[in-house]
Design a protein around this motif. Sequence first.
Motif, short mmCIF file in Angstrom:
data_model
loop_
_atom_site.label_atom_id
_atom_site.label_comp_id
_atom_site.label_asym_id
_atom_site.label_seq_id
_atom_site.Cartn_x
_atom_site.Cartn_y
_atom_site.Cartn_z
N VAL A 87 0.73 -1.06 -0.11
CA VAL A 87 0.17 -0.08 -0.16
C VAL A 87 1.02 1.08 0.07
N VAL A 88 0.74 2.34 -1.01
CA VAL A 88 1.46 3.25 -1.29
C VAL A 88 0.67 4.37 -1.40
N THR A 89 0.99 5.54 -0.57
CA THR A 89 0.51 6.81 -0.67
C THR A 89 1.35 7.89 -1.52
N VAL A 90 0.86 8.40 -2.79
CA VAL A 90 1.68 8.87 -3.49
C VAL A 90 0.76 9.84 -4.54
N GLY A 91 1.10 11.15 -4.69
CA GLY A 91 0.17 11.91 -5.71
C GLY A 91 -1.22 12.02 -5.28
N GLY A 92 -1.36 12.12 -3.95
CA GLY A 92 -2.69 12.50 -3.17
C GLY A 92 -3.66 11.09 -3.15
N LYS A 93 -3.05 9.96 -3.50
CA LYS A 93 -3.83 8.69 -3.59
C LYS A 93 -3.30 7.69 -2.78
N GLN A 94 -4.14 7.00 -2.18
CA GLN A 94 -3.58 5.75 -1.44
C GLN A 94 -3.81 4.47 -2.11
N LYS A 95 -2.83 3.95 -2.56
CA LYS A 95 -2.96 2.78 -3.72
C LYS A 95 -2.64 1.33 -3.34
N LEU A 96 -3.55 0.66 -3.51
CA LEU A 96 -3.02 -0.96 -3.13
C LEU A 96 -2.66 -1.66 -4.50
N TYR A 97 -1.35 -2.19 -4.53
CA TYR A 97 -0.83 -2.92 -5.59
C TYR A 97 -1.39 -4.30 -5.37
N LEU A 98 -2.32 -4.68 -6.08
CA LEU A 98 -2.81 -6.26 -6.26
C LEU A 98 -2.53 -7.04 -7.25
N PRO A 99 -1.63 -7.98 -6.82
CA PRO A 99 -1.16 -8.98 -7.97
C PRO A 99 -2.59 -9.75 -8.27
N THR A 100 -2.84 -10.24 -9.25
CA THR A 100 -3.87 -11.00 -9.66
C THR A 100 -3.90 -12.12 -10.59
N THR A 101 -4.57 -13.04 -10.68
CA THR A 101 -4.35 -14.22 -11.54
C THR A 101 -5.31 -13.80 -12.71
N ARG A 102 -5.78 -12.82 -12.72
CA ARG A 102 -6.64 -12.31 -13.87
C ARG A 102 -5.95 -11.92 -15.12
#
Length: 486
Positions: A87-102
């Motif tokens: 989970v990273v907060t950058v550019g005014g957003k809090q973003k979760l980087y979710l690896p996916t099998t899709r």
Amino acid sequence: MKRRLSPLPFVVAILLATASGCGGCGGGGANQGQPEPDAAFDSSGVLDVTMPMEAMTDAPASDGGGDGDGGLGMIPVSAGGTGAFGVVTVGGKQKLYLPTTRSNASGDSMIAVVDVGVPGNGIAGAPALITTIDLGQPFANTTAGDSSMVVAAATGSPDVWLIDPTTDTLVKHFTLDASFGQSSFSLGGGYVTGIAMDSANHRAILAVWNGFAVLDLQTQSITSVIQAPPSENFGFDSVHGLVYAPFYDCTYSINKSEGGSGVMPSACTTPRAPGDGGTVMTDGLSVIRLSDSTVFTYEDPNALDPTKPVGSEPDSAGADPMRQLVVVASEGSSYENVLDFSKASFDTASKRVTAPHEVVQNLPYMGIAVDPTSHVVFLEAEGSNMIAWMDLLSASQGDQGSVSGTMPDLPTSGTFANLGDPHGAAAATSIIGGKSVAFLADGRWQWVARIDLATLAALEQSDASVAATNAQIAAAVTYLDATTKE
């Protein structure tokens, strides 16, 4: 013992990411500029606060302080565990980087970038996808990051990806060389089982088959490997530069590129049980001091079984870097260990370390996510809808209190099921009002749950385990759709 809600005596500039598996959880970082005088979000969305110098330098000289404290004036604090996402907060957003099998339309693997700072709509669900990042082939399983870089890796292949979190674009993709084998645990293992971000030193720590690989984020290359028994889901204290690495099933890790039936890690026979030193410790905890790569073996002569001081099959760990409290889950014994490393004694000659130790019984949870601002731990059970909450300060003093319950059904119907390994759990300070929250990813790779930890804390009773009702858990949960654009 009732939970003590004492004022926080110090705070730091915090950018939190992932638990461990994993793990994990995932790591996090902080901005490294000069602190502002009061808590506020800066232009990049990072929460800037200050910490008195004495709070950064009061650790004993024998701890791992050479990698983070020592009067530097600003110590980045990462989330204390590793897992499937950062989970990273950058550019005014809090973003979760979710690896996916899709797969995307091209059939490539991808990472979903999820806006976990949107208000949402409770358990009814809300769109939260910002974008997807094309990784090519194969699939990633674990991520971690800070405001400068996101690192993704795979368990089933030797692939590593570097991502720019400002633009959400792929920077580099490389593979680990033939010296890297695969670890193997009860239900997990692989090439990389978890990642932690050591932002102060511009590097990432990767759990690999024979210990921990150090990835230099400036040269974007692996610079060294610290030999240790492999860890399924490890914890990281970014302030004191200490890796907390539970281990078991070391001899099942193997590198077949060496020919024949392959070789197992050289460190499998290094940890020794207390006593004459002739017995190999098969289930235990390594504590790695990154300043000099020393690997210590944890001992507790008063443990339930001193030859397995943190129980059988210690599956994962999480750390509170500010209080130096560490949680280790015993999958085989169905309890949580809480260790106080603020009172640890490191013996460099024997490479052994001791620290006070409490056991919280009847908590069969493997996933650990520690929030170092509120000093609480969020727990989850692999592949199920079971979750729990525990106050670390109280638990370190023998309190058996906890709050447990089950996740509400998904907005698309069906039972929520946590990920397996690496663990799909993380804790962070939310960009929404500075709340302490936890994140879970459902095994279908569509829904991310944001869980208000204060709501769970309000359910605690005096020194007792509390079984929360479905309605009480639902009141703490916001479901975010990782497949639909916000």
